[in-house]
Design an enzyme around this catalytic site. Structure first.
Site, PDB file in Angstrom:
ATOM      1  N   CYS A   1     -10.451  -2.643-124.245  1.00 36.66           N
ATOM      2  CA  CYS A   1     -11.727  -2.504-123.597  1.00 36.66           C
ATOM      3  C   CYS A   1     -12.441  -3.776-124.033  1.00 36.66           C
ATOM      4  CB  CYS A   1     -12.435  -1.267-124.137  1.00 36.66           C
ATOM      5  SG  CYS A   1     -14.036  -1.047-123.428  1.00 36.66           S
TER       6      CYS A   1
ATOM      7  N   GLU B   1     -22.523  -6.278-114.359  1.00 40.08           N
ATOM      8  CA  GLU B   1     -23.961  -6.535-114.315  1.00 40.08           C
ATOM      9  C   GLU B   1     -24.272  -7.972-113.925  1.00 40.08           C
ATOM     10  OE1 GLU B   1     -26.188  -3.908-117.444  1.00 40.08           O
ATOM     11  OE2 GLU B   1     -26.584  -5.987-117.971  1.00 40.08           O
TER      12      GLU B   1
ATOM     13  N   PRO C   1     -22.639  -6.206-125.069  1.00 38.90           N
ATOM     14  CA  PRO C   1     -23.379  -5.535-124.008  1.00 38.90           C
ATOM     15  C   PRO C   1     -24.299  -4.459-124.575  1.00 38.90           C
ATOM     16  CG  PRO C   1     -21.114  -4.725-124.071  1.00 38.90           C
ATOM     17  CD  PRO C   1     -21.226  -5.804-125.118  1.00 38.90           C
TER      18      PRO C   1
ATOM     19  N   HIS D   1     -19.987  -4.402-131.243  1.00 36.91           N
ATOM     20  CA  HIS D   1     -19.461  -4.542-129.873  1.00 36.91           C
ATOM     21  C   HIS D   1     -20.394  -3.958-128.822  1.00 36.91           C
ATOM     22  CE1 HIS D   1     -18.626  -0.306-129.894  1.00 36.91           C
ATOM     23  NE2 HIS D   1     -17.883  -0.341-128.811  1.00 36.91           N
ATOM     24  N   GLY D   2     -21.503  -3.370-129.219  1.00 37.46           N
ATOM     25  CA  GLY D   2     -22.395  -2.799-128.211  1.00 37.46           C
ATOM     26  C   GLY D   2     -23.508  -2.038-128.885  1.00 37.46           C
TER      27      GLY D   2
END
Lengths: 140, 473
Positions: B95, B203, B370, B396-397
């Site tokens: 991912c 996005e 993100p 990571h987010g």
């Protein structure tokens, strides 16, 4: 008796499924899993698929059984409406599960609203008290 | 649980019981509150008990409870005595996030952003049950898994330059798809070139703040107002199946006795099964690289069609969030190869590392983080300190704090879309329910997460980007 109930979990979906027999609890666990992706009671029973899975213990059997639902969605676009004639037997050191999956091919008339990536062993429980209860956390 | 505060951004779980090393958590007092509420810390402790673990069991600022390893867990293992674990990588292998830059500004696309989003939505298959564009043969799929993004470029999706600007150059060399199960292949065939669902998104963004002028210039992220495109997706059903398959194979081979958590099942790195998992996982990593390569190509096509040109839409970088790799790190004063697991963590290598593209080698690699739906995302840069602090890893987010079920109970997809539109953000999704599940309130505050990364020194802030148009899978 209610079929299944969802519980609190930070990232993923956790449910308990119930049954007067182990088989019934497995059937309801399958419906709980399907409910995360589509409304199983709105899927027509047009296609039948025989499935057979095995496991070295009941937890592995449950995980393999539920995984069948996501495998059939990803590879055959099959939406499960109802698992029927579910039988669990012990053969030597293995548990073997056979069932008939009734459902339909995905098409525009159906809405798939969620994704289940995998069945996990995290907090998995299979209990027998007055009835059977299986608890599963799925990765969504 | 006993926790020692080391500084404002670092806490330690001291080594006790079966722990072979301590666990170190990069967090803040505020983030720690939610981390303490679930199983994250217990899971970090469990990881610290695994054979051959080096230095420490690390937890990133966005961590939350996973299965086996926490999400946001980083651990490295000795190549000879250590283990490799599917639960240390996660189900969604590779991912990851890809970032494209453009020569457009928000003003340039303002009038056509609705059209851009609609066209992207048409071109990029997303949601559950939506197949990819082509029905591949088994042999082609195996080729994809061997070559990764290289396969995609050879087949007309994107450029060689994209490969240079992808982690591992878009291809894990150790991949061997002959160890994939037929189920993994069957799940992979219809899904190549699809975004998927859940937290995956595409996005169109604008740069809203630049914190580091010099580094942002090297990354091609300039000026404020510039339009970027971020693609977040993974290896789809193929990767999920690899994880499930190898958890089962390892259980059957090694048994589950003595494991505090069944998802911690692992194999010695040098064992046959350990090697087969590594080769299959690498095949899934490659599938995900190819996936993002194809999607990036379609995005460029849409810009070319709607805006008249896709010139300047170079790739900034493509990073993995769920992966195990062999890397050299300095341990006890010596360079040593280890098997590093990053599960919900981004590699954050600083200047000089040979693994990062030459264009970035003087400043460090881009780290793409993100946010949640409708919130800011961040571009960071890897640091040399991170190699000492976290084996070159950071967040990571945003990391979830609320269950999807709870989010569904509290939020309505339609309402979220209206709120976002009021803030000038377009949204298109395959499912309202999916939108509600991904409500930004269900996530940690990404601003706080990147601030911890910056202050702890494991990844430094370069730029903040905010969404203009969001396609949710």
């Amino acid at each position: 008796m209610e079929r299944y109930r969802f519980l609190r979990h930070t990232a993923d979906a956790k449910f308990q499924a119930f049954g007067t027999t182990l088989e019934e609890a497995f059937v309801n666990a399958a419906l709980a899993t399907a409910s995360l992706m589509w409304d199983w009671d709105k899927i027509e029973k047009k296609i039948e698929r025989r499935i057979q899975v095995s496991g070295k213990d009941l937890k592995q059997l449950l995980s393999s059984f539920l995984e069948e639902i996501i495998y059939l969605l990803d590879s055959k676009m099959f939406l499960l409406a109802s698992p029927e004639n579910l039988r669990i037997e012990k053969k030597g050191s293995l548990y073997v599960l056979k069932a008939l999956f009734k459902g339909d091919q995905y098409s525009d008339k159906y809405k798939v609203h969620g994704d289940v990536k995998a069945i996990t062993y995290n907090e998995m429980e299979i209990e027998k008290n007055t009835h059977f209860m299986v608890q599963v956390v799925v990765d969504v | 649980m006993e926790l020692n505060k080391i500084n404002d951004y670092t806490w330690e779980i001291p080594k006790t019981g079966d722990m072979k090393v301590p666990a170190l958590i990069y967090t803040s007092a505020k983030l720690l509150e939610s981390v303490r509420r679930d199983m994250t810390l217990k899971q970090a402790k469990n990881v610290a008990c695994l054979r051959g673990i080096q230095r420490k069991s690390y937890v990133m600022p966005d961590a939350h409870q996973g299965y086996g390893f926490p999400i946001g867990g980083v651990a490295a293992f000795d190549m000879d005595d250590g283990i490799i674990s599917p639960g240390g990588v996660g189900y969604d292998i590779n991912c990851g996030v890809r970032l494209l830059r453009t020569d457009y500004t928000e003003k340039d696309i303002h009038e056509r952003r609705t059209q851009l989003l609609a066209e992207i939505f048409r071109e990029v298959p997303a949601g559950v049950g939506k197949g990819g564009i082509t029905r591949l043969s088994r042999n082609v799929l195996l080729d994809v898994c061997t070559k990764g993004a290289e396969w995609a470029v050879e087949n007309g999706y994107g450029t060689r330059e994209d490969l240079q600007r992808t982690e591992e150059s878009g291809r894990m060399k150790g991949a061997d798809p002959s160890h994939l199960s037929s189920r993994a292949v069957e799940r992979g065939i219809p899904q190549l070139g699809t975004l998927g669902a859940g937290n995956h998104f595409l996005e169109i963004q604008k740069v809203s703040e630049i914190y580091d002028e010099r580094v942002s210039r090297v990354f091609g992220i300039q000026p404020v107002g510039q339009v970027l495109v971020m693609i977040h997706c993974g290896s789809r059903g193929l990767g999920h199946q690899v994880a499930s398959d190898y958890i089962r194979l390892m259980e059957n081979k090694f048994g589950t006795r003595g494991l505090p958590d069944r998802e911690l099942i692992n194999a010695p790195i040098r064992s046959q099964l350990g090697q087969q998992y590594y080769k299959s996982m690498s095949a899934a990593v490659n599938y995900a690289f190819a996936n993002r390569q194809m999607i990036a190509h379609w995005v460029r096509d849409v810009f070319a069609k709607v805006m008249g040109s896709s010139e300047g839409m170079n790739q900034v970088y493509d990073v993995c969030h769920n992966v195990a790799k062999f890397e050299k790190h300095r341990i006890d004063g010596k360079d040593k190869e280890v098997c590093i697991h990053r599960k919900g963590a981004t590699r954050s290598f600083g200047p000089g590392r040979e693994e990062i593209p030459e264009v970035y080698r003087s400043v460090g690699q881009p780290v793409i983080i993100p946010g949640s739906m409708g919130t800011a995302s961040y571009i960071l840069v890897g640091t040399s300190e991170a190699e000492e602090l976290s084996f070159g890893s950071t967040a990571h987010g945003a990391g979830r704090v609320m269950s999807r079920h709870e989010a569904l109970r509290r939020f309505r997809g339609e309402q979220i879309k209206q709120d976002m539109e009021r803030r000038g953000i377009e949204l298109k999704s395959t499912s309202w329910k999916g939108v509600a599940e991904e409500a930004s309130q269900a996530y940690k505050d990404v601003d706080e997460v990147v601030n911890v990364s910056h202050k702890a020194g494991i990844g430094k802030l370069v730029a903040k980007v905010t969404p203009v148009a969001v396609m949710k899978g």
